[in-house]
Enzyme design. Sequence first.
Site, mmCIF file in Angstrom:
data_model
loop_
_atom_site.group_PDB
_atom_site.id
_atom_site.type_symbol
_atom_site.label_atom_id
_atom_site.label_comp_id
_atom_site.label_asym_id
_atom_site.label_seq_id
_atom_site.Cartn_x
_atom_site.Cartn_y
_atom_site.Cartn_z
ATOM 1 N N LYS A 289 53.592 32.949 39.923
ATOM 2 C CA LYS A 289 52.040 33.718 39.968
ATOM 3 C C LYS A 289 52.180 34.934 39.000
ATOM 4 O O LYS A 289 53.289 35.569 38.964
ATOM 5 C CB LYS A 289 51.744 33.932 41.291
ATOM 6 C CG LYS A 289 51.076 32.866 42.060
ATOM 7 C CD LYS A 289 50.726 33.258 43.419
ATOM 8 C CE LYS A 289 50.202 32.110 44.176
ATOM 9 N NZ LYS A 289 49.060 31.288 43.699
ATOM 10 N N ARG A 363 48.225 21.012 47.606
ATOM 11 C CA ARG A 363 47.849 19.656 47.503
ATOM 12 C C ARG A 363 48.907 18.535 47.860
ATOM 13 O O ARG A 363 48.747 17.640 48.260
ATOM 14 C CB ARG A 363 47.281 19.072 46.495
ATOM 15 C CG ARG A 363 48.179 19.270 44.957
ATOM 16 C CD ARG A 363 47.270 19.395 43.846
ATOM 17 N NE ARG A 363 46.561 20.700 43.640
ATOM 18 C CZ ARG A 363 45.758 20.831 42.644
ATOM 19 N NH1 ARG A 363 45.697 19.975 41.561
ATOM 20 N NH2 ARG A 363 45.089 22.103 42.469
#
Length: 515
Positions: A289, A363
């Site tokens: 990130k 996910r």
Amino acid sequence: MTALTLSSSAAPGLRADAIVIGVAKGAASRSGDLVVAPGAESVDKAYDGRLAGVLETLGASGAEGEVTKLPAPSGLKSPLVVAVGLGAEPEKDSSFAPEALRKAAGVAARALAGSKKAVFVLPLGDAADLGAVAEGLLLGAYSFTAYKENAPSKNDAKAKNGKAPLAEAVLLGGKPRDAAYKAALARATAVAEELNRARDLVNMPPNDLNPEVFASIVQAAGKEHGLKVQVLDVKALEKGGYGGILGVGAGSASGPRLVKLSYTSSKAKKHLALVGKGITYDSGGISLKPAGHNETMKCDMSGAAAVFAAVVSAARLGLEVNVTGWLALAENMPSGSATRPGDVLRMYSGKTVEVLNTDAEGRLVLADALWAASAEKPDAIVDVATLTGAMMLALGSRTFGIMSNDDAFRTAVHEAAEEVGEPAWPMPLPEHLRKGMDSPTADIANMGERMGGGLVAGLFLREFVGEGITWAHLDIAGPAFNDGGPFGYTPKGGTGSAVRTLVRLAELVGSGDLG
């Protein structure tokens, strides 16, 4: 946690640090003047019927979230009156909305931090209103001080690091001996306590809350409330072929876990499965990130915390439905052993996934847990996750998105969320976006088109729901963690988003009113 009691006594004769009343913006027929809400007539009488005028002189308007404090007159045994805004006065023969009562009670509880006792005389039309006030009060009084030196306590209300939460609240206007009112108070207490436990978990620093510790906390709660808990550690995950969870946790020194938490009722005719994303810290992995996006990534386990709280709440409330929670726990870190962009993972379902972005990790863990949940053939599955920044761009920071493979179920989830006061919005699963996840190497890629990224994530998850099973996906990326100042009954930090929606769904499924 704030102690709650019901009383039928008159407010003027009760000794407390403060009396809390409601005020509202008058209806058009009353020229918009400030009005004192029902329930506080005896307090108004102590001001010779001029309380509304005094409050207006002090600048009160009755707007939601507004708090006005003023000295009590000689007719009251409490030294302070706290007037909290309820918004617009309801039309004739109507009552204030439960959410307005929740917010008012929460605002008042925050305003009274450091106080030992307060009397609440907000307008109560029925037991449901009492439940709303109690819930808002308990949620608004929340504070997280576990890591503060000289943290305040009930015995030291004004310590060095802030003020202790309101210690005791007496609720007037209810019926202390009425079964419906007692049940509403008990429900509000159980749900608020578990929601606040979820907030504590979200607020815990990641050096103290890793997958193993999270699993042990669930095991302790399971023992306390008679729940069956099964924990799959790394060896068990490897043996079972949970490639998604293992792939996400591969870069961390703290191994992943899959926790199954089961509540069963002898009267149940339905089975609801809840699946929560539990990334105890998300660095993004190899797809690191950017600066400024890491500081609050301890909150990436909010979905698992919500599922945990909902299952325990179902047990405490004795709901007539079987509820199974699946917590997919991992820490997403970059290292020499971490999953790389371009790697292919074989999931628990047998399907292969090409990992194009290791920061699309939620996910992957959810996919394994969804397939495991599907194997038990529940009547419905709901997953909860801080899944995509795209959902925040679409709906902002206070509203979560709802996707589903069944339009009627999506509507039911949305209605349940609105009923309990959690802003949510139904979102589509456009079939044309599925093609973007086609991979030349694997069965599917974990990324697709950039535009509509939150919907793409929902389509990915749908691939791992068993055939014929009703499913909904809640993307709580926006409301799960509040970076700004507190509002209503919502604190800064972890919010416990989706807990109340999940509990309400379980109630509806158990009563036969949903599916």
